[in-house]
Design an enzyme around this catalytic site. Structure first.
Site, PDB file in Angstrom:
ATOM      1  N   GLY A  18       0.827  -1.207   0.000  1.00 37.37           N
ATOM      2  CA  GLY A  18       0.000   0.000   0.000  1.00 37.37           C
ATOM      3  C   GLY A  18       0.860   1.255   0.000  1.00 37.37           C
ATOM      4  CE  LYS A 185      20.563 -17.544   3.634  1.00 36.74           C
ATOM      5  NZ  LYS A 185      21.639 -18.324   2.971  1.00 36.74           N
ATOM      6  CB  CYS A 379     -16.700   8.810  16.067  1.00 34.81           C
ATOM      7  SG  CYS A 379     -18.260   8.174  15.438  1.00 34.81           S
ATOM      8  CG  HIS A 505     -14.589   8.988  12.015  1.00 32.90           C
ATOM      9  ND1 HIS A 505     -13.915   8.309  13.002  1.00 32.90           N
ATOM     10  CD2 HIS A 505     -15.847   8.477  11.996  1.00 32.90           C
ATOM     11  CE1 HIS A 505     -14.730   7.421  13.554  1.00 32.90           C
ATOM     12  NE2 HIS A 505     -15.908   7.504  12.956  1.00 32.90           N
ATOM     13  CD  GLU A 507     -10.642   9.669  12.428  1.00 27.95           C
ATOM     14  OE1 GLU A 507     -11.065  10.787  12.781  1.00 27.95           O
ATOM     15  OE2 GLU A 507     -11.189   8.596  12.752  1.00 27.95           O
TER      16      GLU A 507
HETATM   17  N1  GLN Z   1     -20.262   3.124  18.344  1.00 27.76           N
HETATM   18  C1  GLN Z   1     -20.594   4.484  18.081  1.00 27.76           C
HETATM   19  C2  GLN Z   1     -21.718   4.614  17.076  1.00 27.76           C
HETATM   20  O1  GLN Z   1     -22.015   3.699  16.370  1.00 27.76           O
HETATM   21  C3  GLN Z   1     -19.378   5.243  17.581  1.00 27.76           C
HETATM   22  C4  GLN Z   1     -18.926   4.825  16.220  1.00 27.76           C
HETATM   23  C5  GLN Z   1     -17.531   5.281  15.878  1.00 27.76           C
HETATM   24  O2  GLN Z   1     -16.755   5.673  16.740  1.00 27.76           O
HETATM   25  N2  GLN Z   1     -17.176   5.215  14.601  1.00 27.76           N
HETATM   26  O3  GLN Z   1     -22.333   5.658  16.988  1.00 27.76           O
END
Ligand code: GLN
Length: 540
Positions: A18, A185, A379, A505, A507
């Protein structure tokens, strides 16, 4: 005319195909080529969404809401582009499509076979993704010799016939094994190349993954026995800093080799931003120490995008962010926290599912809030931040998520209405990009510097609006809301130097050349906290 590069792997899995694919893409982008990438996963799942993160690492979410292999994250970060669901497909999805076509009668009574129906479906997907690109790089997951791989290898062999061998490049990434005596090797590599040749493919470039430098002897041997020109054997030595790999390849003239092999214009290197970024990364002016508290900390790839985004936050501050992984299941009392958080400048709680390890995350969040340590929640991390605040700052003693306790008196986090009574668990979360409106005079607005943002999601639970007024009056600020204000996207603790958590998220959108604003400001707050602590220490 589009050129095609195919990357296969030999000997062992997890060999860095990757990163190799992403690095090669970077070299070509640095020369102004329009590059597209795709990853084929030979497993039978329809997508990565239902896979266990312990086993398979992070599930990466694209803008259009596909739950994909984590390598798509590597591609997006290295190439600086956003990919779609078309950039990742599995054996499962190919077969499903062929079965559906057969049921619709699209094959007009033919006998459906591996060749040509499955291979045609594979080829069509690769052709489709490359329609506007100068070069398409396709990585075949797994290892040559796996039971699931031959249909894919056959499809790419046929593509070389269709588009012409001069427009196709086969790159094989293999392991050079260092014997206990310290000798390199090449035999396992030779075997995997043989296997590839049996399937009709002669690799043009060989990337040798090694823990120690390769000498000319081993190159000569591989070259002679496997029919690969010596200059086409590239060393891929182990490194801690993946961003350095494009530079290592650059030094070995890989872009030149690719151009020569594919009949591309041999362009000089015009874009040096990547090299400048690596230089910054290797020469930081300061270091921040960040604790990531989660339950999947044992597998290093489970939080890959989070780990990388923290690194980018460091880059944005001319700093390096060192990560300390803290297993939330081991955090119980005050003493554990003091030991674990000694010298920590920032605490991050990432995403996750299920009740295990939750209470440990909550005590960590309480510690960060009460000790005014910068905090970023992602999240599940946001949901836990809300639970902690509700329990200890707003008097809602039983506050919880109905994911962890269905009967709780104070379900401050609850299942989203459209998530109730679902038959399928795959691809049914709230996925992909959604807009979020930011409140003025908040830390989030200060970070993004714009009123509306788009971020990627993957969740079933959300903040329960029944508790919004109460928590707001106690000092929790809902600084990001969906445009209709029905959904909380970001929460902040007002009376804290920097405590911000998002339902989405961030990130997934952070890139080394474009660090995400929340990660940038989180690391900045961590560095300020460090300075404050030092000043306090010196005045005491
Ligand atoms: N488990 C939580 C939800 O479903 C958080 C999900 C997550 O962190 N991606 O809302």
């Amino acid at each position: 005319m589009t050129k095609y590069i195919f990357v296969t792997g030999g000997v062992v899995s997890g060999i860095g195909k990757g990163i190799t694919t992403a690095s090669l893409g970077r070299l070509l982008i640095n020369r102004g080529f329009n590059v597209m990438v795709t990853k084929i996963d030979p497993y039978l799942n329809s997508d990565a969404g239902t896979m266990n993160p312990f086993q398979h690492g992070e599930v990466f979410v694209t803008r259009d809401g596909a739950e994909t292999d984590l390598d798509l994250g590597n591609y997006e970060r290295f190439l600086g582009i956003d990919l779609s669901r078309d950039s990742n497909f599995t054996t499962g999805s190919v077969y499903s499509e062929v079965f559906a076509k057969e049921r619709r009668g699209e094959y007009l009574g033919q006998t459906i076979q591996l060749i040509p129906h499955i291979t045609d479906e594979i080829k069509e997907r690769i052709y489709r993704i490359g329609s506007d690109a100068d070069i398409v790089i396709t990585e075949i997951g797994g290892t040559i010799g796996d039971f699931e791989t031959p249909p894919f290898v056959e499809a790419i062999r046929q593509m070389a016939v269709e588009v012409g061998r001069e427009s196709t490049l086969f790159m094989h990434v293999s392991l050079i094994y260092a014997s206990p005596g310290g000798e390199n090797k090449s035999k396992p590599t030779q075997h995997s190349i043989r296997k590839l040749q049996e399937l009709g493919i002669q690799p043009d470039i060989l990337i040798c993954r090694t823990s120690q430098p390769m000498d000319d002897g081993i190159r000569e041997k591989i070259s002679l026995l496997c029919g690969i020109g010596q200059e086409y054997i590239v060393e891929g030595k182990d490194t801690d800093l993946v961003e350095e790999i494009p530079l290592t390849f650059e030094r070995q003239g890989m872009a030149h080799l690719v151009a020569k092999r594919l009949g591309l214009e041999d362009r000089p290197l015009t874009n040096c931003v990547w090299g400048d970024m690596v230089h910054k990364l290797k020469n930081p002016e300061s270091r921040a120490r960040i604790a990531i508290v989660g339950k999947y900390v044992k597998g290093s790839d489970t939080y890959l995008s989070v780990k990388e985004a923290v690194k980018h936050g460091g880059i944005a501050n001319e700093s390096v962010a060192d990560i300390k992984w803290v297993d939330s299941e081991t955090l119980i009392g005050e003493k554990d926290l003091e030991d674990q958080f000694e010298g920590i400048d920032g605490v991050l709680v990432p995403g996750g599912f299920g009740v295990r390890g939750i209470e440990g995350m909550i005590v960590a969040i309480r510690y960060a809030r009460e000790n005014r340590i910068p905090f970023l929640g992602l999240c599940l991390g946001m949901q836990c931040m809300v639970i902690e605040f509700a329990r200890h700052a707003a008097g809602l003693k039983y506050a919880n998520s109905s994911e962890f306790d269905e009967q709780t008196l104070h379900p401050v986090i609850d299942l989203m209405p459209d998530q109730r009574n679902l038959a399928d668990m795959g691809a049914t979360m709230r996925l992909g990009l959604y807009p979020c409106v930011l409140k003025e005079n908040t830390k989030s607005r200060a970070a993004y510097q714009q009123p509306i943002i788009l971020e990627r999601h993957r969740h079933r639970y959300e903040f329960n609006n029944r508790f919004r007024d109460q928590l707001e009056s106690e000092g929790l600020c809902f600084s990001g809301l969906s445009p209709d204000e029905s959904l909380v996207e970001i929460a902040e603790v007002s009376d804290h130097p920097w405590m911000v958590a998002s339902q989405f998220h961030p990130e997934f959108q952070s890139k080394p050349l474009a660090p995400h604003p929340l990660f940038r400001d989180f690391i900045q707050a961590a560095l300020e906290y460090q300075r404050r602590c030092r000043t306090q220490e010196s005045t005491n």
